[in-house]
Design a protein around this motif. Structure first.
Motif, PDB file in Angstrom:
ATOM      1  N   GLY A 134       5.594  10.792   0.786  1.00 41.77           N
ATOM      2  CA  GLY A 134       5.434  10.285  -0.565  1.00 41.77           C
ATOM      3  C   GLY A 134       5.684   8.791  -0.667  1.00 41.77           C
ATOM      4  N   LEU A 135       6.603   8.289   0.122  1.00 35.98           N
ATOM      5  CA  LEU A 135       6.937   6.858   0.100  1.00 35.98           C
ATOM      6  C   LEU A 135       6.037   6.013   0.997  1.00 35.98           C
ATOM      7  N   SER A 136       5.194   6.642   1.795  1.00 33.99           N
ATOM      8  CA  SER A 136       4.379   5.882   2.743  1.00 33.99           C
ATOM      9  C   SER A 136       3.412   4.933   2.040  1.00 33.99           C
ATOM     10  N   VAL A 137       2.927   5.302   0.873  1.00 29.62           N
ATOM     11  CA  VAL A 137       2.017   4.423   0.136  1.00 29.62           C
ATOM     12  C   VAL A 137       2.753   3.174  -0.340  1.00 29.62           C
ATOM     13  N   VAL A 138       3.977   3.350  -0.812  1.00 31.35           N
ATOM     14  CA  VAL A 138       4.777   2.211  -1.251  1.00 31.35           C
ATOM     15  C   VAL A 138       5.087   1.299  -0.066  1.00 31.35           C
ATOM     16  N   ILE A 139       5.387   1.899   1.088  1.00 29.19           N
ATOM     17  CA  ILE A 139       5.669   1.121   2.290  1.00 29.19           C
ATOM     18  C   ILE A 139       4.426   0.352   2.727  1.00 29.19           C
ATOM     19  N   ALA A 140       3.255   0.992   2.679  1.00 29.00           N
ATOM     20  CA  ALA A 140       2.014   0.311   3.066  1.00 29.00           C
ATOM     21  C   ALA A 140       1.716  -0.857   2.141  1.00 29.00           C
ATOM     22  N   GLU A 141       1.932  -0.666   0.852  1.00 29.12           N
ATOM     23  CA  GLU A 141       1.687  -1.757  -0.088  1.00 29.12           C
ATOM     24  C   GLU A 141       2.656  -2.916   0.156  1.00 29.12           C
ATOM     25  N   ALA A 142       3.908  -2.616   0.472  1.00 31.05           N
ATOM     26  CA  ALA A 142       4.879  -3.678   0.773  1.00 31.05           C
ATOM     27  C   ALA A 142       4.482  -4.431   2.041  1.00 31.05           C
ATOM     28  N   LEU A 143       3.962  -3.710   3.035  1.00 27.39           N
ATOM     29  CA  LEU A 143       3.517  -4.378   4.258  1.00 27.39           C
ATOM     30  C   LEU A 143       2.310  -5.279   4.006  1.00 27.39           C
ATOM     31  N   PHE A 144       1.383  -4.842   3.142  1.00 29.11           N
ATOM     32  CA  PHE A 144       0.250  -5.693   2.799  1.00 29.11           C
ATOM     33  C   PHE A 144       0.727  -6.957   2.093  1.00 29.11           C
ATOM     34  N   ASN A 145       1.673  -6.813   1.174  1.00 33.71           N
ATOM     35  CA  ASN A 145       2.188  -7.987   0.476  1.00 33.71           C
ATOM     36  C   ASN A 145       2.931  -8.913   1.429  1.00 33.71           C
ATOM     37  N   ALA A 146       3.682  -8.363   2.377  1.00 40.58           N
ATOM     38  CA  ALA A 146       4.410  -9.186   3.333  1.00 40.58           C
ATOM     39  C   ALA A 146       3.461  -9.864   4.317  1.00 40.58           C
ATOM     40  N   GLY A 147       2.324  -9.236   4.590  1.00 41.78           N
ATOM     41  CA  GLY A 147       1.365  -9.796   5.531  1.00 41.78           C
ATOM     42  C   GLY A 147       0.432 -10.824   4.942  1.00 41.78           C
ATOM     43  N   GLY A 148       0.581 -11.108   3.674  1.00 42.87           N
ATOM     44  CA  GLY A 148      -0.250 -12.140   3.068  1.00 42.87           C
ATOM     45  C   GLY A 148      -1.494 -11.614   2.396  1.00 42.87           C
TER      46      GLY A 148
END
Length: 81
Positions: A59-73
């Motif tokens: 359930g949290l994997s989508v939130v984690i993926a979005e945070a990684l996209f934001n951190a990656g620029g």
């Protein structure tokens, strides 16, 4: 080639793809958590705890993926829920 137009199309496609994946992951997470509850009720507490934790991670994997996209620029990619 018009690169800003291509970048906008790519961002839109990634956002739509992540939205579809998010919907499927939430359904799977609910099923896994329910299965974990059934395992605990049946007396298999260890397997039930692992299923519940796995469902929460799904359930949290989508939130984690979005945070990684934001951190990656790539802050323009958002998950439509």
């Amino acid at each position: 080639m018009n690169t800003p137009l291509l970048a906008a199309a790519l961002d839109g496609a990634l956002s739509e793809g992540l939205g579809i994946i998010a919907k499927f992951l939430y359904i799977i997470a609910v099923v896994v958590i329910a299965h974990g509850g059934w395992q605990v009720r049946s007396g298999n507490a260890d397997m039930g705890k692992m299923s519940i934790v796995g469902g929460l991670l799904l359930g949290l994997s989508v939130v984690i993926a979005e945070a990684l996209f934001n951190a990656g620029g790539l802050p323009t990619i958002t998950v439509g829920q």
